[in-house]
Design an enzyme around this catalytic site. Structure first.
Site, short mmCIF file in Angstrom:
data_model
loop_
_atom_site.label_atom_id
_atom_site.label_comp_id
_atom_site.label_asym_id
_atom_site.label_seq_id
_atom_site.Cartn_x
_atom_site.Cartn_y
_atom_site.Cartn_z
N TYR A 130 0.09 -1.04 0.04
CA TYR A 130 0.31 -0.23 0.00
C TYR A 130 1.02 0.95 0.24
CZ TYR A 130 -3.46 -3.02 1.92
OH TYR A 130 -4.30 -4.39 2.02
N HIS A 179 1.02 -12.20 2.28
CA HIS A 179 -0.32 -10.77 1.18
C HIS A 179 -1.32 -12.07 0.40
CE1 HIS A 179 -1.52 -6.65 -0.09
NE2 HIS A 179 -2.41 -7.20 -0.33
N1 LIG Z 1 -5.89 -8.48 1.86
C1 LIG Z 1 -5.49 -7.90 0.45
O1 LIG Z 1 -5.60 -9.07 -0.35
C2 LIG Z 1 -6.66 -7.30 0.65
C3 LIG Z 1 -7.66 -6.01 -0.41
C4 LIG Z 1 -8.38 -5.74 -0.67
C5 LIG Z 1 -8.79 -5.34 0.89
N2 LIG Z 1 -7.54 -4.99 1.84
C6 LIG Z 1 -7.28 -4.25 3.05
O2 LIG Z 1 -9.12 -4.26 3.57
C7 LIG Z 1 -9.53 -2.54 3.62
C8 LIG Z 1 -10.64 -2.65 3.42
O3 LIG Z 1 -11.80 -2.95 2.30
P1 LIG Z 1 -11.69 -2.00 1.04
O4 LIG Z 1 -10.72 -0.86 1.63
O5 LIG Z 1 -11.35 -2.64 -0.60
O6 LIG Z 1 -13.40 -1.71 1.28
P2 LIG Z 1 -14.24 -1.15 2.58
O7 LIG Z 1 -13.75 -1.01 3.20
O8 LIG Z 1 -15.36 -1.90 2.28
O9 LIG Z 1 -15.11 0.20 1.57
C9 LIG Z 1 -14.11 1.23 1.48
C10 LIG Z 1 -14.71 2.56 0.31
O10 LIG Z 1 -16.17 2.53 0.84
C11 LIG Z 1 -16.77 4.14 1.46
N3 LIG Z 1 -17.01 4.05 3.32
C12 LIG Z 1 -16.52 3.53 4.27
N4 LIG Z 1 -17.42 3.37 4.81
C13 LIG Z 1 -18.86 3.99 4.55
C14 LIG Z 1 -20.08 4.74 5.26
N5 LIG Z 1 -20.22 4.02 6.27
N6 LIG Z 1 -21.09 5.08 4.09
C15 LIG Z 1 -20.62 4.99 2.82
N7 LIG Z 1 -19.71 4.62 2.58
C16 LIG Z 1 -18.72 4.47 3.38
C17 LIG Z 1 -15.10 4.34 1.64
O11 LIG Z 1 -15.39 6.06 1.17
P3 LIG Z 1 -14.62 7.42 1.97
O12 LIG Z 1 -13.32 7.21 2.31
O13 LIG Z 1 -15.76 8.94 1.72
O14 LIG Z 1 -15.98 7.56 3.34
C18 LIG Z 1 -14.48 3.68 0.35
O15 LIG Z 1 -14.71 4.28 -0.84
C19 LIG Z 1 -8.41 -2.51 2.66
O16 LIG Z 1 -8.23 -0.58 3.58
C20 LIG Z 1 -7.16 -2.76 3.45
O17 LIG Z 1 -6.90 -2.38 4.86
C21 LIG Z 1 -6.89 -5.85 2.05
#
Ligand SMILES: NC(=O)c1ccc[n+]([C@@H]2O[C@H](COP(=O)([O-])OP(=O)(O)OC[C@H]3O[C@@H](n4cnc5c(N)ncnc54)[C@H](OP(=O)(O)O)[C@@H]3O)[C@@H](O)[C@H]2O)c1
Length: 280
Positions: free
Chosen positions: A52, A110
């Site tokens: 990241y 990862h």
């Molecule tokens: N291990 C892996 O391969 C892998 C892959 C992908 C992700 N990850 C980890 O998992 C974490 C979470 O997954 P993600 O970031 O892909 O997606 P997520 O947490 O499902 O969604 C994030 C999105 O949702 C929005 N959001 C958050 N809370 C909200 C709410 N209450 N109402 C409306 N919109 C909302 C955020 O926008 P705003 O910022 O504008 O609120 C952002 O655009 C990542 O950040 C990362 O740390 C790991």
């Protein structure tokens, strides 16, 4: 008003809050501020990764928050290009230097990249990093049941946790059964399915209305009730607080079943199948 975040105990005796802050895309000064506001909103678990390129912003956010490092759980991840043992050992140290930390609470591989066939070697490095005190708990991410079986068989060490794509559109029932067999904690990435289609889903919307909660709160509560540790990301202090406010209501069995019914085999958000997906 938030209630205290419950914790789970992992198979190695360490603990983890049941929800944490995702940090994908939170970089630089704005990223450090988002991490700091998340910690001040109540998050104690922060999920970052070498790839990241924000371990520095996470370290800076911790400093800005004023909360003691000992009260936090910080997770990072080993990228695909460092699966070889010596490279993995250096990458873990580099991750720590970048984040200005002496240890990680959790470090995971990862992605398995099975076609490269080096994930057992990477796992051996994590086992040794734990012995050296660089990492408290070691786990994996995106490992399919056959990858889990193989590292356990070849090293005798079971990962404490597997972080996988998991949300109502892809609920990983079979994968979670494999975790339960080995006492591996499930952790959900993209837990609110990136807050896209889910926000206009009628079924979840009705459930949310009936509890006077938002759709993300219902989905995160569902994550908690299926026993998975979620790591929702938000840059907004208001939404960070909203996403933590999930401990004062309960979904009924009928509601849980209705949400489970949204899952389908091609429900992955980006088609990233760990059997073939490669990122280095
Ligand atoms: N291990 C892996 O391969 C892998 C892959 C992908 C992700 N990850 C980890 O998992 C974490 C979470 O997954 P993600 O970031 O892909 O997606 P997520 O947490 O499902 O969604 C994030 C999105 O949702 C929005 N959001 C958050 N809370 C909200 C709410 N209450 N109402 C409306 N919109 C909302 C955020 O926008 P705003 O910022 O504008 O609120 C952002 O655009 C990542 O950040 C990362 O740390 C790991």
């Amino acid at each position: 008003m938030n209630k205290a975040i419950p914790e789970v105990t992992l198979n190695d005796g360490t603990t983890l809050p049941v929800t944490g802050l995702g940090t994908y895309g939170l970089w630089g000064n704005a990223g450090a501020n988002s991490v700091s506001s998340g910690i001040n909103a109540g998050y104690r678990l922060i999920d970052t990764a070498y790839n990241y390129e924000n371990e520095g912003a996470v370290g800076e956010g911790i400093k800005r928050s004023g909360i003691s490092r000992d009260d936090l759980w910080i997770t990072s991840k080993l990228p695909g290009r460092y699966h070889e043992y010596d490279k993995a050992m250096v990458a873990i140290q580099e991750s720590l230097y970048r984040s200005k930390l002496d240890y990680f609470d959790l470090y995971v591989i990862h992605w398995p990249l099975p076609n490269q066939d080096k994930y057992v070697e990477a796992w051996q490095a994590l086992i040794d990093a734990q012995k050296w005190g660089l990492v408290r708990s070691i786990g994996v991410s995106n490992f399919l049941p056959e990858h889990l079986e193989r590292i356990i068989k070849e090293t005798g060490v079971t990962p404490s946790l597997n972080q996988v794509e998991l949300h109502p559109f892809f609920n990983q029932e079979e994968q979670r059964r494999a975790h339960a067999e080995h006492h591996i904690q499930t952790q959900s990435w993209s837990p609110i399915a990136r807050a896209a289609d889910i926000l206009s889903n009628d079924i979840v919307s009705k459930i949310a209305e009936s509890h006077n909660k938002t759709i993300p709160q219902v989905v995160l509560r569902w994550q908690y009730q299926i026993g998975s540790v979620s790591i929702p990301r938000s840059t907004s202090p208001t939404r960070q607080r909203e996403n933590l406010d999930i401990f004062d209501f309960e979904l009924s069995e009928t509601e849980m079943t209705a949400i489970a019914g949204l899952s389908h085999p091609d429900g992955r958000l980006f088609g990233m199948d760990p059997a073939t997906h490669e990122e280095f």
